[in-house]
Design an enzyme around this catalytic site. Structure first.
Site, PDB file in Angstrom:
ATOM      1  N   GLU A  47       0.855  -1.201   0.000  1.00 30.70           N
ATOM      2  CA  GLU A  47       0.000   0.000   0.000  1.00 30.70           C
ATOM      3  C   GLU A  47       0.887   1.246   0.000  1.00 30.70           C
ATOM      4  OE1 GLU A  47      -2.995   0.172   3.162  1.00 30.70           O
ATOM      5  OE2 GLU A  47      -2.897   2.355   3.063  1.00 30.70           O
ATOM      6  N   ARG A  51       0.851  10.259   1.074  1.00 32.82           N
ATOM      7  CA  ARG A  51       1.249  11.259   2.067  1.00 32.82           C
ATOM      8  C   ARG A  51       2.489  12.007   1.638  1.00 32.82           C
ATOM      9  NH1 ARG A  51       1.082   7.033   6.817  1.00 32.82           N
ATOM     10  NH2 ARG A  51      -1.128   6.538   6.793  1.00 32.82           N
ATOM     11  N   LYS A 134     -11.445  -1.584   6.416  1.00 31.39           N
ATOM     12  CA  LYS A 134     -10.222  -1.267   7.159  1.00 31.39           C
ATOM     13  C   LYS A 134     -10.656  -0.859   8.571  1.00 31.39           C
ATOM     14  CE  LYS A 134      -6.832   2.485   7.177  1.00 31.39           C
ATOM     15  NZ  LYS A 134      -5.557   2.854   6.569  1.00 31.39           N
TER      16      LYS A 134
HETATM   17  C1  3PG Z   1      -2.430   3.749   8.039  1.00 30.65           C
HETATM   18  O1  3PG Z   1      -2.193   4.546   7.152  1.00 30.65           O
HETATM   19  O2  3PG Z   1      -3.200   2.797   7.921  1.00 30.65           O
HETATM   20  C2  3PG Z   1      -1.735   3.912   9.341  1.00 30.65           C
HETATM   21  O3  3PG Z   1      -1.370   5.211   9.593  1.00 30.65           O
HETATM   22  C3  3PG Z   1      -0.545   3.033   9.456  1.00 30.65           C
HETATM   23  O4  3PG Z   1      -0.129   3.090  10.728  1.00 30.65           O
HETATM   24  P1  3PG Z   1       1.294   2.552  11.198  1.00 30.65           P
HETATM   25  O5  3PG Z   1       2.314   3.485  10.608  1.00 30.65           O
HETATM   26  O6  3PG Z   1       1.190   2.644  12.687  1.00 30.65           O
HETATM   27  O7  3PG Z   1       1.483   1.156  10.703  1.00 30.65           O
END
Ligand code: 3PG
Length: 212
Positions: A47, A51, A134
């Protein structure tokens, strides 16, 4: 693409793996070696979070790695949907959902995995036909025990927990019968990615692959 067709595509993608690594890349030039490293470690589904300004180029690079399945994450703005599909995204993940986002994904034929974290949000998605959701932010919302409680009243839904998942707590989530797979950035820590430490990332990927 109708919601049930989206769900079939998402089911197929999620059932291929226990863990979907999340990546946040500033440099699209390392997207290909990173995808190849994750593949070598046993993880083909990735994924790419929207960002960073480089995210669309990253998707494009990953689309060139034959066995990788790159999806777009943190998809919030409907205007980004077609662009992500054009860049080669094969699926989309959003932290929550809006009507416009669903419509844009249907139009772009981009399978959507939308996020929810409360029973009401889960029910609204269910009403629209989303049986894979999700669960975000998993740890901050109460973690495994909250998801376990939620799961009991929504046995028809498969969850994809993300947010605060680590190598240590992932196995717990995966024990839940309706966790389809988990997502997280622990497989691709920023420091290791920036240092292009492919051996270390390959090991993390392989350890993640062996979680069940
Ligand atoms: C997401 O985008 O699903 C989360 O921000 C991922 O979170 P993590 O960096 O704690 O795995």
């Amino acid at each position: 693409m109708a919601v049930n067709t989206m769900q079939n595509a998402i089911t197929k993608i999620c059932k291929m793996t226990s863990v979907i690594p999340l990546i946040e890349l500033n440099n699209h030039q390392i997207a290909k070696p990173l995808a190849q490293t994750l593949l070598a470690g046993g993880l083909s589904t990735i994924e790419v979070t929207l960002r960073t300004p480089a995210a669309f180029k990253v998707l494009n690079e990953m689309a060139g790695v034959a066995e990788s399945i790159g999806g777009v994450g943190t998809l919030i703005d409907p205007e980004d949907v077609q662009r992500a599909a054009n860049a080669g995204a094969q699926f989309a993940v959003s932290p929550g959902v809006t009507e416009d986002l669903i419509t844009a994904c249907e139009k772009a034929r981009l399978p959507l995995l939308p996020g929810a974290s409360t029973p009401t949000e889960i029910m609204l998605l269910l009403q629209k036909g989303f049986l894979i959701q999700k669960y975000f932010p998993a740890e901050a919302s109460g973690g495994y025990s909250r998801l376990q409680a939620i799961s009991q009243v929504f046995p028809q839904i498969s969850f994809f927990p993300t947010g605060g998942i680590t190598e240590q707590n992932a196995a717990n989530y995966l024990k839940l019968s309706n966790t389809i797979c988990v997502g997280g950035s622990w497989v691709t820590p920023k420091k290791l990615v920036e240092a292009q430490d492919w051996n270390a990332i390959k090991k993390l990927a392989n350890d993640a692959k062996n979680l069940s």
